[in-house]
Scaffold this active site. Structure first.
Site, PDB file in Angstrom:
ATOM      1  N   LYS A  68       0.828  -1.202   0.000  1.00  0.00           N
ATOM      2  CA  LYS A  68       0.000   0.000   0.000  1.00  0.00           C
ATOM      3  C   LYS A  68       0.865   1.256   0.000  1.00  0.00           C
ATOM      4  CE  LYS A  68      -3.972   1.895   2.590  1.00  0.00           C
ATOM      5  NZ  LYS A  68      -4.895   1.640   3.729  1.00  0.00           N
ATOM      6  N   SER A  70      -9.571   2.583   2.874  1.00  0.00           N
ATOM      7  CA  SER A  70      -8.543   3.246   2.099  1.00  0.00           C
ATOM      8  C   SER A  70      -7.606   2.293   1.356  1.00  0.00           C
ATOM      9  CB  SER A  70      -7.692   4.135   3.010  1.00  0.00           C
ATOM     10  OG  SER A  70      -6.995   3.360   3.968  1.00  0.00           O
ATOM     11  N   SER A  95     -10.538   0.168   6.828  1.00  0.00           N
ATOM     12  CA  SER A  95      -9.897   0.361   5.525  1.00  0.00           C
ATOM     13  C   SER A  95      -9.429  -0.903   4.825  1.00  0.00           C
ATOM     14  CB  SER A  95      -8.720   1.325   5.656  1.00  0.00           C
ATOM     15  OG  SER A  95      -9.179   2.634   5.876  1.00  0.00           O
TER      16      SER A  95
END
Length: 465
Positions: free
Chosen positions: A75, A150, A174
């Site tokens: 990420k 996210s 997320s």
């Protein structure tokens, strides 16, 4: 004919172990797919040269575990030495860390190969992934709809077959939000399970790294790779007696499972398909021999402003040079201003209040081995349905209505997993969520694996697979 991307991450690792496929072949296969098929907004940076270099080095290296030689992605919030890491923000477009964090180091130690950085919204704050100046992350089941956030880029990458498994992070849902939007397993482990090395910059205890995968076993294997205490960690979850992957092969026994569907953090209408998924999951759990009990929501609404205070301060902790503040998105500026307006004593009081609310919730849920809720209030929404740059406060309220369940388990520190048990009549994925007592990740994985065995989903394929 079965293609490499049809296989689970563990099946690919087994092929590498038997030398039927090389790490380089897997890397080339996925890089080709990422270059050709990433219309889902999965990657912000691809690192093909680094991936091929690492694959070559791993070919004759000692076996580092069941995911040795398997491609993945990291990420864009996680520090990766020598690789651009923009934190989802134009303000950090040229940031290249000189150190890697515990997650990146854990994946490397497990013999995994990162193909690059997956998309995230600015500082990982919103529940949608629409970073400024980049394509939105969308679910491959309907590319007009959001992948969630996210960790939206990570989920889009796994769901579209661009990597077999990916890491995410979760401070209010997320990992589980995009897992539900993309028809995947999204595992948020217990607080303290994954080290915050080297920054240790999360003072609230809300956020942790975890895994996004097509199967429970793949998610467990990735947790084995990234979990563990590092010297210097301020706190940690007790180590398991066996690997998390091995927990998936254990019979969980007959469990008492609490359930509720009333939204936790706001008044939100629960979509009939999300309710149906939750009801069907309840029946499935009962058919497996578990006792399912209706309970009251364990967190009061009074906890919501306390959580919001902590969330705003976390946003404000992402310090941006003054000359770059104009590059921040309106939502980030609004949250940051809220956070900076909180005094030090008020922040300390908010953390204390949040821990007391968590203690009350844990006490109320102590008689139960697990908790079942919907993951989200609706199936994945159209891109742009939540984002409101003109009115960040309205944006934030819309996020709460979409995700009224997930943040409860960040407050309590409980492990939680979203499972892709349902699809709408038009094929949109809908997740349901199970949580367990703190540090009982092995039991949660045993239960999730049992559910998957009874109602498998791994063979579902989105369009353009």
């Amino acid at each position: 004919m079965t293609d490499l991307h049809d296989l689970t991450a563990l099946e690919q690792g087994e092929l590498v172990r038997r030398r039927e496929v090389s790490p380089a072949e897997l890397v080339d296969h996925y890089l080709e797919r990422a270059g050709r098929l990433d219309s889902v907004g999965a990657f912000v940076t691809l690192t093909p040269d680094l991936a091929r270099e690492r694959a070559a080095a791993l070919r004759d290296a000692p076996d580092a575990g069941p995911l040795h030689g398997v491609p993945t992605a990291i990420k864009d919030l996680n520090l990766t030495a020598g690789v651009p890491t923009s934190l989802g923000s134009a303000a950090f477009a040229d940031f290249v860390p000189d150190v890697s964090d515990a997650v990146t180091l854990g994946l490397e130690a497990a013999g995994m190969i990162s193909l690059g950085k997956t998309s995230t919204p600015e500082f990982g704050s919103p529940c949608y992934t629409e970073p400024e100046g980049r394509p939105p992350a969308v679910t491959p089941w309907d590319r007009t709809r959001m992948a969630g956030g996210s960790s939206g880029g990570a989920a889009a990458a796994v769901a579209a077959g661009l990597v077999p498994v990916a890491q995410g992070s979760d401070g209010g849902g997320s990992i589980r939000i995009p897992a539900s939007c993309c028809g995947l397993v999204g595992l948020k482990p217990s607080r303290g399970r994954v080290s915050g090395f080297p920054m240790y910059g999360e003072p609230t205890g809300l956020a942790t790294a975890g895994s996004i995968a097509r199967t429970v076993r793949d998610a467990a294997a990735m947790l084995d790779a990234i979990a563990g205490r590092r010297v210097g960690d301020p706190a940690w979850a007790p180590p398991p007696s066996e690997s998390f992957l091995a927990s998936c092969d254990r019979d969980p026994g007959r469990l008492r499972i609490a359930r509720f569907s009333e939204p936790v953090i706001t008044d939100a209408a629960l979509d009939p398909e999300c309710r149906r998924a939750w009801e069907d999951a309840s029946l499935l759990l009962e058919s497996l021999g578990h006792e399912v009990v209706d309970v009251a929501v364990p967190l009061p609404r009074e906890a919501v402003p306390v959580f919001e205070t902590c969330w705003a301060v976390l946003t404000a902790l992402s310090v941006v040079p003054p000359e770059r503040e104009h590059l921040l998105r309106p939502l980030t500026r609004w949250l940051g201003e809220r956070g900076r307006a909180v005094s030090g004593p008020d922040f300390g009081l908010a953390i204390g209040a949040m821990r007391r609310y968590a203690a009350d919730a844990l006490t109320a849920l102590a008689p139960y081995d697990a908790v079942l809720t919907p993951t989200l209030a609706t199936p994945p929404l159209p891109v742009g349905a939540i984002r409101d740059d003109a009115d960040p406060a309205a944006d934030f309220e819309a996020q709460k209505r979409f995700t009224p369940y997930t943040s409860a388990w960040n407050v309590t520190g409980m492990p939680a997993v979203s499972l892709p048990l349902h699809q709408t009549p038009d094929g949109l994925p809908v997740g349901v969520m199970l949580a367990a007592r703190p540090a009982e990740d092995p039991l949660l994985l045993a239960l999730a694996a049992q559910v998957e065995s009874a109602a498998p989903w791994a063979d579902r394929r989105p369009p353009r697979w």
